[in-house]
Design a protein around this motif. Sequence first.
Motif, PDB file in Angstrom:
ATOM      1  N   UNK A 139      17.021  18.425   2.716  1.00  0.00           N
ATOM      2  CA  UNK A 139      15.593  18.765   2.595  1.00  0.00           C
ATOM      3  C   UNK A 139      15.392  20.114   1.903  1.00  0.00           C
ATOM      4  N   UNK A 140      16.421  20.980   1.958  1.00  0.00           N
ATOM      5  CA  UNK A 140      16.297  22.310   1.358  1.00  0.00           C
ATOM      6  C   UNK A 140      16.711  22.337  -0.118  1.00  0.00           C
ATOM      7  N   UNK A 141      17.069  21.167  -0.660  1.00  0.00           N
ATOM      8  CA  UNK A 141      17.403  21.040  -2.085  1.00  0.00           C
ATOM      9  C   UNK A 141      16.144  20.834  -2.917  1.00  0.00           C
ATOM     10  N   UNK A 142      16.081  21.473  -4.067  1.00  0.00           N
ATOM     11  CA  UNK A 142      15.005  21.203  -5.023  1.00  0.00           C
ATOM     12  C   UNK A 142      15.177  19.807  -5.606  1.00  0.00           C
ATOM     13  N   UNK A 143      14.099  19.124  -6.001  1.00  0.00           N
ATOM     14  CA  UNK A 143      14.250  17.925  -6.820  1.00  0.00           C
ATOM     15  C   UNK A 143      15.018  18.290  -8.093  1.00  0.00           C
ATOM     16  N   UNK A 144      16.020  17.500  -8.432  1.00  0.00           N
ATOM     17  CA  UNK A 144      16.887  17.825  -9.554  1.00  0.00           C
ATOM     18  C   UNK A 144      18.098  18.644  -9.143  1.00  0.00           C
ATOM     19  N   UNK A 145      18.124  19.097  -7.884  1.00  0.00           N
ATOM     20  CA  UNK A 145      19.250  19.891  -7.385  1.00  0.00           C
ATOM     21  C   UNK A 145      20.392  19.013  -6.907  1.00  0.00           C
ATOM     22  N   UNK A 146      21.505  19.667  -6.532  1.00  0.00           N
ATOM     23  CA  UNK A 146      22.653  18.888  -6.056  1.00  0.00           C
ATOM     24  C   UNK A 146      23.413  19.616  -4.965  1.00  0.00           C
ATOM     25  N   UNK A 147      24.066  18.809  -4.130  1.00  0.00           N
ATOM     26  CA  UNK A 147      24.895  19.298  -3.036  1.00  0.00           C
ATOM     27  C   UNK A 147      26.323  18.833  -3.264  1.00  0.00           C
ATOM     28  N   UNK A 198      25.904  15.020  -4.214  1.00  0.00           N
ATOM     29  CA  UNK A 198      24.653  14.309  -3.957  1.00  0.00           C
ATOM     30  C   UNK A 198      23.563  14.945  -4.809  1.00  0.00           C
ATOM     31  N   UNK A 199      22.933  14.146  -5.634  1.00  0.00           N
ATOM     32  CA  UNK A 199      21.881  14.646  -6.521  1.00  0.00           C
ATOM     33  C   UNK A 199      20.522  14.176  -6.003  1.00  0.00           C
ATOM     34  N   UNK A 200      19.601  15.132  -5.925  1.00  0.00           N
ATOM     35  CA  UNK A 200      18.245  14.817  -5.474  1.00  0.00           C
ATOM     36  C   UNK A 200      17.401  14.466  -6.691  1.00  0.00           C
ATOM     37  N   UNK A 201      16.868  13.279  -6.685  1.00  0.00           N
ATOM     38  CA  UNK A 201      16.078  12.787  -7.810  1.00  0.00           C
ATOM     39  C   UNK A 201      14.649  13.357  -7.752  1.00  0.00           C
ATOM     40  N   UNK A 202      13.937  13.337  -8.880  1.00  0.00           N
ATOM     41  CA  UNK A 202      12.557  13.858  -8.897  1.00  0.00           C
ATOM     42  C   UNK A 202      11.644  13.187  -7.863  1.00  0.00           C
ATOM     43  N   UNK A 203      11.941  11.926  -7.517  1.00  0.00           N
ATOM     44  CA  UNK A 203      11.088  11.229  -6.543  1.00  0.00           C
ATOM     45  C   UNK A 203      11.518  11.486  -5.094  1.00  0.00           C
ATOM     46  N   UNK A 204      12.542  12.365  -4.910  1.00  0.00           N
ATOM     47  CA  UNK A 204      12.982  12.698  -3.548  1.00  0.00           C
ATOM     48  C   UNK A 204      14.105  11.828  -3.026  1.00  0.00           C
ATOM     49  N   UNK A 205      14.500  10.799  -3.780  1.00  0.00           N
ATOM     50  CA  UNK A 205      15.636   9.964  -3.362  1.00  0.00           C
ATOM     51  C   UNK A 205      16.946  10.660  -3.762  1.00  0.00           C
TER      52      UNK A 205
END
Length: 218
Positions: free
Chosen positions: A168-176, A191-198
């Motif tokens: 939840x603390x990742x920006x959209x477009x960010x990665x863990x 894990x990549x956070x997509x612009x839509x939050x998926x």
Amino acid sequence: MRNYDDTYRHKGLRRKLVEIIREKGISSEKVLAAIENVPRHFFLDSAFDEVAYEDRAFPIGVGQTISQPYTVAYQTQLLELKPFDKVLEIGTGSAYQACVLGEMGVQVFTIERQKKLFDQNKRFSYLRKYPNIKLFYGDGYEGLPTYAPFDKVLITAAAPFIPQKLLEQLKPGGMMVIPVGTGDYQVMKRIKKQPDGSFVEENFDLFSFVPMLGGKND
């Protein structure tokens, strides 16, 4: 006691270490340059001075280790860092990984749950070289919601699951980048956070980390 002399010999050993991890498959010149620029022997007791540049982990007390340089380089390369990225690191440990990140020109917010290690790092004079590293004492599973969102999140301990609060603390477009598993070896995941939050998850090699524990240890 630590040895804060960085001699020609130390620099030569670092160059050899960089060649070893390059041969193991690390291709990012920026990551390799950071490994070459950070004196690893500063992070260990001077008794380890001779072996500080071997490509292996070493104990640093309270059941923790300073990660193998190849592992540090591997995780850092997976993060695909850009200048001024905000990076949350879970598990400061010796602060070696934090300094490799700091050397790459990103903003580092690093959490340590072991009070003894946190206090040691607060007194660690070499860290003054990196005003872009901020140290926090706390529970890694909680992250740092006050400072979120982050461009990148790096977990440097074996997580039994992927912590939802950190996603939840990742920006959209960010990665863990996180090693996941409860056995002797963990799968390195990105894990990549997509612009839509998926989220999109990728699996990489197996590694062995100390367990990621919750809470704080005074």
